[in-house]
Design a protein around this motif. Structure first.
Motif, short mmCIF file in Angstrom:
data_model
loop_
_atom_site.label_atom_id
_atom_site.label_comp_id
_atom_site.label_asym_id
_atom_site.label_seq_id
_atom_site.Cartn_x
_atom_site.Cartn_y
_atom_site.Cartn_z
N PHE A 1 3.07 -27.21 22.83
CA PHE A 1 3.61 -27.31 24.19
C PHE A 1 5.13 -27.35 24.17
O PHE A 1 5.81 -26.61 24.90
CB PHE A 1 3.07 -28.55 24.89
N ALA A 2 5.70 -28.20 23.31
CA ALA A 2 7.15 -28.34 23.27
C ALA A 2 7.83 -27.04 22.86
O ALA A 2 8.96 -26.77 23.29
CB ALA A 2 7.52 -29.47 22.30
N ALA A 3 7.16 -26.24 22.04
CA ALA A 3 7.78 -25.00 21.57
C ALA A 3 8.00 -24.01 22.70
O ALA A 3 8.83 -23.10 22.59
CB ALA A 3 6.91 -24.37 20.48
N ARG A 4 7.28 -24.16 23.82
CA ARG A 4 7.44 -23.24 24.94
C ARG A 4 8.57 -23.64 25.88
O ARG A 4 8.90 -22.92 26.80
CB ARG A 4 6.12 -23.15 25.73
N LEU A 5 9.14 -24.81 25.66
CA LEU A 5 10.20 -25.31 26.54
C LEU A 5 11.57 -24.90 26.02
O LEU A 5 11.80 -24.82 24.81
CB LEU A 5 10.12 -26.84 26.64
N LYS A 6 12.50 -24.68 26.95
CA LYS A 6 13.89 -24.42 26.62
C LYS A 6 14.73 -25.58 27.16
O LYS A 6 14.32 -26.25 28.12
CB LYS A 6 14.35 -23.10 27.25
N PRO A 7 15.90 -25.83 26.56
CA PRO A 7 16.78 -26.88 27.12
C PRO A 7 17.02 -26.63 28.60
O PRO A 7 17.31 -25.52 29.03
CB PRO A 7 18.06 -26.72 26.29
N GLY A 8 16.85 -27.70 29.38
CA GLY A 8 16.97 -27.59 30.84
C GLY A 8 15.64 -27.54 31.54
O GLY A 8 15.57 -27.82 32.75
N ASP A 9 14.55 -27.18 30.81
CA ASP A 9 13.22 -27.17 31.42
C ASP A 9 12.76 -28.59 31.69
O ASP A 9 13.12 -29.53 30.96
CB ASP A 9 12.21 -26.47 30.51
N CYS A 10 11.93 -28.76 32.72
CA CYS A 10 11.44 -30.08 33.10
C CYS A 10 9.95 -30.18 32.85
O CYS A 10 9.21 -29.20 32.99
CB CYS A 10 11.74 -30.37 34.57
N PHE A 11 9.50 -31.37 32.50
CA PHE A 11 8.07 -31.60 32.34
C PHE A 11 7.75 -33.04 32.69
O PHE A 11 8.62 -33.92 32.69
CB PHE A 11 7.60 -31.24 30.93
N LEU A 12 6.49 -33.26 33.01
CA LEU A 12 6.00 -34.56 33.43
C LEU A 12 5.36 -35.25 32.24
O LEU A 12 4.43 -34.71 31.62
CB LEU A 12 4.98 -34.39 34.56
N PHE A 13 5.84 -36.44 31.89
CA PHE A 13 5.27 -37.17 30.75
C PHE A 13 5.56 -38.65 30.92
O PHE A 13 6.64 -39.04 31.36
CB PHE A 13 5.86 -36.66 29.43
N ALA A 14 4.57 -39.47 30.53
CA ALA A 14 4.68 -40.93 30.63
C ALA A 14 5.01 -41.35 32.06
O ALA A 14 5.70 -42.36 32.29
CB ALA A 14 5.74 -41.46 29.66
#
Length: 900
Positions: A529-542
Motif C-alpha cells: 500500500f505504502a509503495a503506491r503513495l507519493k509525498p503529499g498523498d493523504c491516507f486515513l490511518f489510526a
C-alpha cells in the motif's frame, strides 16, 4: 496446614463455583488432562486456574512460606529484574505452569486475571508474560529466571525451546494450558503448538495439558488434536444459564438490487442511535480498512464524541492498543470500533452491546464477538448485525436460527505441514540437540504428524542438514550438523541467531512503520500500500487523516492533513468466505421465503427484493440449483448459485469454464461472491445444453483435483503459497528486528528457490506442499467436492433473463470493481440500480405477471436502458464489445431440468 481452597476464595467474593468448574478441579487433582468447552464469560479461566493452584501447590511449602511471611515483604506478582542469581530469592517457585494464548493482547489480560488469586492462594508464586510486546528488561530478567506462571504465545514458547538450557528451564513445568484452542487448532500455529507440547511432554512425562474454548463444533477432534493420538482426557462442557440475543438493525428502506462495497455507511444514523442508547459498545468490522472508515464516519457524525470513541486493530501501535483496552475496562470509552483484535477472551466487563458491521461470515465468529458483551456469568449478551447490503438481512435471520439450533462450524486440522516440521527440527537442535529416532517418536505423538512416513522424515532431516538435493553447495543451508556423539545440533552461532529471529508461522507482507515526523509511532501498513503513495498523498490511518512526507528505511513519515480526499490502507486477507454452516442456514431462509413464509423481521424487510427475484427468476432451495442466463452486449452471462463460499466458487467457476473451453474454445471472465459466481463469454453459449454436462462429477477425487488445478493459473497460485512456505521453512530470511526486508526482496528470493527446486529438485516436498495448500486453503477442495456432489443431486432450474436479478446484480458489480475502483464507476453503478428499480416498479413487471401478453410487448425503453447501462456505454473504458449484439431472444418460462 491445608493447600489453597478455591471454593473459599470464591466465597470470599460472594461467588459460588459452577458444576463444570468443580468437574475440572476434580480431574486436575487426579492429574488428568482435558478440554474445557464453555460459554464465553462463564468462568473458564477460573475453572482451570483455580484447579491448577489446588492441584499443584504443595501444602508443606505453603506452610513454610506462611512461617517466613514476617521476614519477607509482601509478594509482588512480577518477574524480578534485579537479581541475576536465581538463589537470591529462595522462596520463588520454579516454572510450573505455561499458559499459551493466541494473541499478545490476550496474554496481557490473562496475566492480570491469573495474578488476582495468587496473593492469597500462592504467595510464593510469581507470574509474568512473554510475547512480542515484552520489554527488553523483562526478557533479560526472564532469561535469568522464568516466573512460576508464564503466559506466552506459540511463537515465544518456541523461542524458549530453542535455548540451550530449555530442558532445565522448561522441564519442571507440570501444566500447559492452551487458551482459545479453537483459534489455533485449524492453522499452522496450532501445529506449532502441538509440537511444542510434545517437546514439553518429552521433558516431563507427567505433564498435564488442558485446552479451553467457547466456540467449537467438533469437540472430539479438538481434544484429540490437543492431547495427541491415544491419550485419554476429560471433556468438560460448561453449560451455564446465559441469555444471548442475536438481532438485526433494520434499514429504513431495503434496496432491491444490493451490491457490496459501500460498507453499510448508509446505516450510520441507526448505528449512532444504538450507541447513544447503550452504555458501552463494541463495533466489530471484518477488516481493518472498514474499521478505519467507520471510526472516521462516527467522528464526522458526532464530533462531540472525540475522546469517547476509539479505534482498535492489529496494525496499530502496541501503546495505542493498550490505551484503548484500558479505556474499555474502566468504562471511560463509549464505543470502540475494532476488528478480530478484540475477538478473543479479553475481559471488558462494562461492555453492554456488540454491533457487527456486515455479516459475521460464520456462527463461531458471531458467538465469539457476542460474548464480548455481558462478559460474566449470568449477564446477558447481545449482538446486533448491521447489514451492509440487503442480502445480509437474510444472513442475519439465518445466523440467529443457526445459533438457536446450536450449529457451530467444525475446525479442520492441518496435516503434516513439512515447513513447520523443518522449523521445529532446527528449534530442537538449538535447544540442546536431538537424536533422530527419539525425536521421530515425539513428533508422531502429535495429531498433525501421527501418520508421518519414514520417507518424509528422512527428507526433513536431509533438508535441515544440507538443504536437500539442490542446496548442498551453500553453507547457509547446512543448519544442523551431527556431533561425535550422534546428536544433531546447530553449531553456527550466526545461523542460530537467524533462526531465532524468524521463528513462527505467521506470514504476512512486509510492513512499513507509520510515524509522525518528530513524533509518535502510530502502527504499520503493508508495504504494497505504502509503495503506491507519493509525498503529499493523504491516507486515513489510526483514525487520522495523514499526509505522507517521505519514506525512509521502511518507515512512512507523516504529518496531519486536512481537507483532502484520503486513500484507505488495504490489508491482505480481508475477504472471509461464508462458512458452510451459515451458508446452509441462508438457503433454509430462502426456502422459507419461497414457501411464502416471511416470519422473521429480516425476511419481511427483504420481502420486496425476494419478490423481484422470484418474479424475474426463482429462489434457490436445498433441492433446486438456480442458474440464470443473460445476453448483453458483453456476451453471454451465466449466473450460478451453489451457496458454497467465495473460495469454492472461484474453483467451481474455473472448472466449468475450463470444461466448456475444452469442447468449444472461448474466453471467460469470472466474478465470485459467497452466494454464487458469474461466467461471462464474449460469444453466444448455449448453457441449457452445456450446463448439465459440465456440472458432472469427476471419476475420482484425484481426477477432480487435477481438473481444478488445470483450470486455474495453478502455477502462479502455488508459487504464492510457496512464498509463505519458504519463509516458515527458513529458506527466506525476513530480516533482523528493525530492518525488515521489503516484500519485493522476499518475493524475489522465494521465486528463486521455486525455480531452482522445479529445475534441479522436482521431488522437493515443499513444492508438493504448496500445491496441497493451494487446494486445501485457497480453493477449499474438500468443500468444493462436497458442493459439486450436492449440485449433482439437485434439480437444475435454468432461467433466461431479460435484465439482471437481485442475486445477479451484485456479481456483475463484483466483476466491475475487481478491475475498476473509482468514482466514475460508482456513479454508473448507481445509474444501473436506478434503471433496475424503475424496471421493477414499471409496466414490465406488471406485464411479466400477465402470461397472456407477449414479452415482445414490454417497454423496450426500460429494458434497453438497463442493458446499455450494464455495458457502461459504447465509449466507456469498461466496455468490452466483441461485435454486433445478437438480437434479443424471446423470454422462455423457467425450465426444470432433471437431476444431473
Amino acid at each position: 496446614m491445608k493447600g489453597p481452597n478455591a471454593t473459599a476464595w470464591l466465597a470470599a467474593r460472594d461467588w459460588k463455583p459452577f458444576a463444570f468448574q468443580r468437574q475440572v478441579w476434580t480431574a486436575m487433582a487426579r492429574g488428568q488432562s482435558g478440554l474445557l468447552h464453555a460459554t464465553t464469560g462463564s468462568g473458564k479461566t477460573f475453572a482451570v486456574w483455580l484447579g491448577a493452584l489446588q492441584a499443584l501447590i504443595d501444602a508443606k511449602r505453603l506452610k513454610a512460606d506462611a512461617a517466613n511471611s514476617s521476614k519477607t515483604a509482601s509478594t509482588e506478582i512480577v518477574v524480578p529484574d534485579a537479581h541475576p542469581n536465581p538463589h537470591a530469592q529462595p522462596n520463588a517457585a520454579p516454572l510450573t505452569v505455561i499458559w499459551i494464548t493466541p494473541m499478545r493482547a490476550l496474554a496481557a489480560d490473562t496475566l492480570r486475571a491469573l495474578k488476582e488469586p495468587l496473593t492469597e492462594m500462592a504467595p510464593h508464586w510469581s507470574a509474568g508474560a512473554r510475547s512480542g510486546d515484552t520489554t527488553s528488561g523483562e526478557r533479560s530478567a526472564q532469561d535469568r529466571r522464568l516466573p512460576t506462571v508464564l503466559v506466552t504465545t506459540p511463537e515465544s514458547l518456541s523461542v524458549l525451546l530453542s535455548r540451550a538450557d530449555a530442558a532445565d528451564n522448561l522441564g519442571r513445568a507440570r501444566l500447559v494450558v492452551v487458551d482459545e484452542w479453537h483459534e489455533l487448532m485449524g492453522n499452522k500455529r496450532g501445529v506449532q503448538t502441538q509440537l511444542a507440547v510434545a517437546r514439553l511432554r518429552h521433558l516431563n512425562a507427567d505433564l498435564m495439558v488442558w485446552g479451553m474454548s467457547a466456540t467449537l463444533g467438533n469437540l472430539d477432534v479438538a481434544q484429540h488434536t490437543l492431547l495427541g493420538p491415544g491419550r485419554d482426557g476429560v471433556l468438560v462442557q460448561g453449560k451455564t444459564p446465559k441469555r444471548l440475543t442475536v438481532d438485526t438493525l433494520l434499514p429504513p428502506r431495503t434496496d432491491r438490487f444490493p451490491w457490496a462495497g459501500h460498507l453499510g455507511i448508509s446505516m450510520l444514523p441507526q448505528v449512532v442511535e444504538e450507541i447513544e442508547r447503550s452504555g458501552n459498545t463494541l463495533v466489530f468490522t471484518n477488516t481493518r480498512s472498514q474499521a478505519e472508515l467507520w471510526y472516521q464516519a462516527l467522528l464526522d457524525a458526532r464530533p462531540d464524541w472525540a475522546g469517547l470513541i476509539a479505534l482498535h486493530h492489529g496494525s496499530l501501535d502496541h501503546g495505542v492498543r493498550e490505551w484503548v483496552e484500558a479505556g474499555l475496562k474502566s468504562g471511560a470509552l463509549r464505543a470502540v470500533v475494532c476488528t478480530s483484535s478484540l475477538d478473543l477472551g479479553v475481559d471488558f466487563l462494562p461492555v453492554e452491546r456488540v454491533l457487527q458491521i456486515g455479516s459475521p461470515k460464520g456462527i463461531a465468529r458471531l458467538l465469539q464477538r457476542a460474548g464480548r458483551s455481558g462478559h460474566a456469568p449470568g449477564r446477558p449478551s447481545r449482538i446486533t448485525i448491521v447489514p451492509t447490503h440487503a442480502l445480509e438481512l437474510i444472513e442475519g435471520a439465518a445466523a440467529r436460527d443457526a445459533v438457536a439450533a446450536g450449529h457451530i462450524e467444525a475446525r479442520e486440522v492441518p496435516q503434516q505441514p513439512l515447513d513447520v516440521l523443518v522449523q521445529h527440527l532446527v528449534t530442537v537442535a538449538l535447544g540442546g540437540g536431538f537424536m533422530p529416532e527419539a525425536l521421530l517418536h515425539e513428533v508422531r505423538s502429535t495429531a498433525a504428524y501421527a501418520q508421518l512416513s519414514d520417507a518424509d522424515w528422512a527428507w526433513c532431516l536431509a533438508f535441515v542438514r544440507q538443504g536437500g538435493e539442490a542446496l548442498g553447495a551453500y553453507p547457509d543451508f547446512h543448519r544442523v550438523q551431527v556431533d561425535a556423539n550422534g546428536v544433531w545440533r546447530v553449531p553456527d552461532a550466526r545461523l542460530a541467531r537467524r533462526h531465532r529471529m524468524n521463528i513462527g508461522t505467521i506470514v504476512s507482507d512486509a510492513s512499513m512503520a507509520v510515524q509522525f515526523v518528530g513524533g509518535a509511532r502510530l502502527g504499520q501498513v503493508e508495504e504494497s500500500f505504502a509503495a503506491r503513495l507519493k509525498p503529499g498523498d493523504c491516507f486515513l490511518f489510526a483514525g487520522r487523516l495523514l499526509e505522507l512526507v517521505r519514506v525512509h528505511e521502511m518507515t512512512a513519515w507523516v504529518r496531519r492533513a486536512q481537507g483532502q480526499r484520503p486513500a484507505v490502507p488495504r490489508w491482505n486477507g480481508g475477504k472471509m468466505p461464508l462458512s458452510t454452516t451459515l451458508a446452509d442456514a441462508v438457503v433454509d431462509q430462502l426456502e422459507l421465503a419461497a414457501d411464502g413464509r416471511h416470519s422473521s423481521p429480516e425476511l419481511r424487510a427483504a420481502k420486496d427484493l425476494l419478490a423481484v427475484q422470484s418474479e424475474w427468476s426463482a429462489l434457490p432451495t436445498r433441492h433446486h440449483l438456480l442458474a440464470e442466463v443473460l445476453h448483453s452486449r458483453e456476451g453471454t452471462h451465466l449466473f450460478l448459485y451453489p451457496f458454497a463460499g467465495r473460495h469454492v466458487h472461484l474453483g467451481l467457476g474455473g472448472l466449468i469454464a475450463w470444461r466448456v473451453a475444452r469442447h468449444s474454445p472461448t474466453t471467460f471472465s469470472i466474478a465470485v461472491n459467497d452466494y454464487g459466481f458469474e461466467l461471462l463469454s464474449p460469444t453466444h453459449t448455449d448453457w441449457a445444453e452445456l450446463l448439465p454436462q459440465v456440472l458432472r462429477n469427476a471419476e475420482s477425487d484425484k481426477a477432480l483435483q487435477q481438473e481444478v488445478l488445470d483450470s486455474l493459473n495453478a502455477g502462479e497460485l502455488a508459487q504464492r503459497r510457496f512464498r509463505e512456505i519458504a519463509r516458515v521453512a527458513g529458506l527466506v530470511f525476513q530480516g533482523h528486528p528493525g530492518e525488515q526486508r521489503s516484500s519485493r526482496q522476499l518475493q524475489a528470493s522465494s521465486r528463486l528457490f521455486w525455480e531452482v527446486f522445479r529445475q534441479y529438485d522436482p521431488g522437493n516436498r515443499l513444492l508438493h506442499q504448496a500445491e496441497q495448500e493451494l487446494l486445501a486453503l485457497e480453493l477449499d477442495m474438500a468443500r468444493l467436492q462436497t458442493a459439486l456432489a450436492r449440485m449433482n443431486q439437485q434439480t437444475l432450474m435454468l432461467h433466461t433473463l431479460e435484465r439482471p436479478t437481485p442475486f445477479a446484480f451484485p456479481l456483475m458489480v463484483e466483476r466491475f470493481r475487481e478491475k475498476f475502483s473509482n468514482e466514475n464507476v460508482a456513479q454508473r453503478i448507481a445509474r444501473m440500480v436506478a434503471q433496475l428499480e424503475k424496471a421493477a416498479d414499471g409496466p414490465s413487471r406488471r406485464k411479466a405477471r400477465d402470461k397472456s401478453q407477449s414479452p415482445e410487448g414490454e417497454d423496450e425503453g426500460d429494458v434497453q436502458a438497463v442493458l446499455d447501462t450494464l455495458d457502461f456505454g459504447r465509449d466507456s473504458p469498461v466496455s468490452r464489445r466483441t461485435g454486433d449484439r445478437r438480437p434479443r431472444r424471446e423470454r422462455k418460462p423457467p425450465r426444470p431440468l432433471p437431476p444431473l
